[in-house]
Design a protein around this motif. Sequence first.
Motif, mmCIF file in Angstrom:
data_model
loop_
_atom_site.group_PDB
_atom_site.id
_atom_site.type_symbol
_atom_site.label_atom_id
_atom_site.label_comp_id
_atom_site.label_asym_id
_atom_site.label_seq_id
_atom_site.Cartn_x
_atom_site.Cartn_y
_atom_site.Cartn_z
ATOM 1 N N GLN A 236 0.826 -1.217 0.000
ATOM 2 C CA GLN A 236 0.000 0.000 0.000
ATOM 3 C C GLN A 236 0.855 1.260 0.000
ATOM 4 O O GLN A 236 0.350 2.356 0.236
ATOM 5 N N GLY A 237 2.149 1.092 -0.243
ATOM 6 C CA GLY A 237 3.039 2.240 -0.251
ATOM 7 C C GLY A 237 3.594 2.587 1.112
ATOM 8 O O GLY A 237 4.298 3.587 1.269
ATOM 9 N N GLU A 238 3.286 1.775 2.120
ATOM 10 C CA GLU A 238 3.762 2.049 3.467
ATOM 11 C C GLU A 238 5.247 1.708 3.600
ATOM 12 O O GLU A 238 5.779 0.916 2.842
ATOM 13 N N ALA A 239 5.906 2.326 4.573
ATOM 14 C CA ALA A 239 7.334 2.077 4.790
ATOM 15 C C ALA A 239 7.552 0.601 5.101
ATOM 16 O O ALA A 239 6.828 -0.001 5.905
ATOM 17 N N LEU A 240 8.537 0.034 4.449
ATOM 18 C CA LEU A 240 8.818 -1.389 4.638
ATOM 19 C C LEU A 240 9.937 -1.616 5.644
ATOM 20 O O LEU A 240 10.138 -2.730 6.111
ATOM 21 N N SER A 241 10.641 -0.560 5.991
ATOM 22 C CA SER A 241 11.846 -0.711 6.807
ATOM 23 C C SER A 241 11.589 -1.423 8.123
ATOM 24 O O SER A 241 12.405 -2.227 8.569
ATOM 25 N N LYS A 242 10.444 -1.175 8.752
ATOM 26 C CA LYS A 242 10.170 -1.804 10.038
ATOM 27 C C LYS A 242 9.839 -3.280 9.911
ATOM 28 O O LYS A 242 9.863 -4.011 10.898
ATOM 29 N N ARG A 243 9.528 -3.734 8.684
ATOM 30 C CA ARG A 243 9.144 -5.130 8.494
ATOM 31 C C ARG A 243 10.265 -5.974 7.911
ATOM 32 O O ARG A 243 10.112 -7.177 7.752
ATOM 33 N N LEU A 244 11.394 -5.339 7.561
ATOM 34 C CA LEU A 244 12.440 -6.086 6.877
ATOM 35 C C LEU A 244 12.968 -7.233 7.721
ATOM 36 O O LEU A 244 13.439 -8.233 7.185
ATOM 37 N N GLY A 245 12.869 -7.088 9.049
ATOM 38 C CA GLY A 245 13.317 -8.181 9.910
ATOM 39 C C GLY A 245 12.522 -9.453 9.717
ATOM 40 O O GLY A 245 13.023 -10.554 9.962
ATOM 41 N N THR A 246 11.267 -9.318 9.291
ATOM 42 C CA THR A 246 10.429 -10.500 9.047
ATOM 43 C C THR A 246 10.479 -10.928 7.586
ATOM 44 O O THR A 246 9.811 -11.882 7.209
ATOM 45 N N LEU A 247 11.253 -10.211 6.805
ATOM 46 C CA LEU A 247 11.363 -10.539 5.387
ATOM 47 C C LEU A 247 12.795 -10.945 5.047
ATOM 48 O O LEU A 247 13.306 -10.651 3.976
ATOM 49 N N SER A 248 13.433 -11.640 5.997
ATOM 50 C CA SER A 248 14.778 -12.138 5.731
ATOM 51 C C SER A 248 14.700 -13.278 4.724
ATOM 52 O O SER A 248 13.666 -13.943 4.588
#
Length: 441
Positions: A236-248
Motif C-alpha cells: 500500500q506504499g507504506e514504509a517497509l523498513s520496520k518489516r524487513l526483519g520478518t522478510l529475511s
Amino acid sequence: MTVTRFAPSPTGYIHVGNLRTALMNYLIARKSGGTFILRIDDTDPERSKEEYVDAIKEDLDWLGLHWDRVERQSERLDRYAEAAQTLREMGRFYECFETPTELDLKRKKQLNMGRPPVYDRAALDLPEAEKDRLRAERGQGHWRFKLDQERIEWTDGILGDISIDAASVSDPVLIRGDGQVLYTLASVVDDTEMGVTDVVRGSDHVTNTATQIQMIRALGGTPPAFAHHSLLTGPQGEALSKRLGTLSIRDLRARGVAPMALLSLMARLGSSQPVELRASVAELVDGFDISQFGSAPTKFDERDLFPLTARVLQGLSLDAVRPRIDAAGVPADKAEVFWLVVRDNITTIDEVDGWWKLFSEGAEPVIDPDDAEFVAQAMALLPEGPHDADTWGKWTAEVKAATGRKGKGLFMPLRKALTGRAHGPDMSQVLPLLQVIRARG
C-alpha cells in the motif's frame, strides 16, 4: 573488466532489501563476464557476528548467487589507516571533539535560523593547545573528511544526471572517537584498491555517493559508475523498513518460497519490464538491464512470491523433488504418480506432507447435513479397491443413476467426503492413491 561487489554488514540476516542490491550487482558482473565480490563489512567488532557471516554465505548460495571471492574489511584495517594518514597529510582530514549533544544543539540552532543543518567546521579553528585539552577531557576526537565545497556531479545509471552542492552537506565522519573506521572510508578504499567499476545500491545512499566521489578522487582513484535503485515499500506504499526483519531470506525460505520465484520477482521489480518467471539465474542475466529501472518507490508484496513458487513447482520433475517426497513418507513405487497428481495443487513444497497424509491415512470427511443421506448411499456403491483411473467415472455414473444427482451436486459432496477438501486434483487421479477409504455414512 567489470567488477561489482555486495557489501553486507554481518549484524543480522540479509532481507529482500539487501537481496535487491546483491542481485543487481551480481547480474551486472555476470552479464559482462566480470567479477562479483562478496565484501563483508565487519569493521564494527561489537555488532558483527561470525554466525551472520555464515548465514549471508548460506543464503546467497541457496539463491545461486555465487561470488568470485570474499573480502573482509576487518582484515584491511591497516589499509584504512594508511588512507587516513594520506588524507591528513593532504589537509583533508581533521579531528573534531563535539559531543553528540553539542552537535544536536548546533543542528537545531541552524534549522531555527532557516539554514541547512551542516557541520560548521568549528574544529578547524582549534589551536593545538585546545585540542590537547579536549583530548585530556574527552578522549580522542572523531575525524572528518574536509569536502571541497563545490558541485559534485555524475550520471547515475538509474536516476540520470545528479548534481549535489557539497556546501549543503556536512563533512562526513570517517573515524569515530573510539578508533572505529566507518563504512564511508572503508568502502572508498576498498572500491579503489579492488578496482570496483560499478556500484548499485539504494537511493538513500545518494548523498554518501557524492562525498565518496570526492574522497576517491582525493586518494587518486577513479569513481565507479554508480546507480541508485528505488527503495521498497509495502503493497500500500507504506514504509517497509520496520518489516524487513520478518522478510529475511531465510524466513522466506522457511515459508517455502522457491529461489527462482524470489529472484525472478526481484530482478524485475521496479523496472519497466514485466515480472516473468525464469528457470535459471543464467536466464535472469540475459534479460537484465539496469537502465529499465525507475526512481519511484517500489511496492513489494510478499504474497506475489507464492504464485511464482507454485509455478516453479509445477515445472519440476520427480527427480528434482525426490528427497522431499521421500521425507514425506511416500513409497518409492507411488512417488511418481503422487508427484504428478499433487504438483499442480500445491503452493509450497511442504504441502506434500498434507497431501500424502490425506492419501495414506484418509481425511476427516466434510459432509453437509443435506448431503448426509446421499453420501451414505454413494459410499455403499463404491467398489472395493484397488482403484484405477477409471474407478471414479464408473462409480459416479452408478451413483448418478441411483440418486438422480448430477454435476456439482454429485461430484462436490463426494470430493469433500473423501478428501475433506472442496478443491484439489482430478478425483480420477486421487481415488487410486487413497489408501484408506472408510464408510462415510
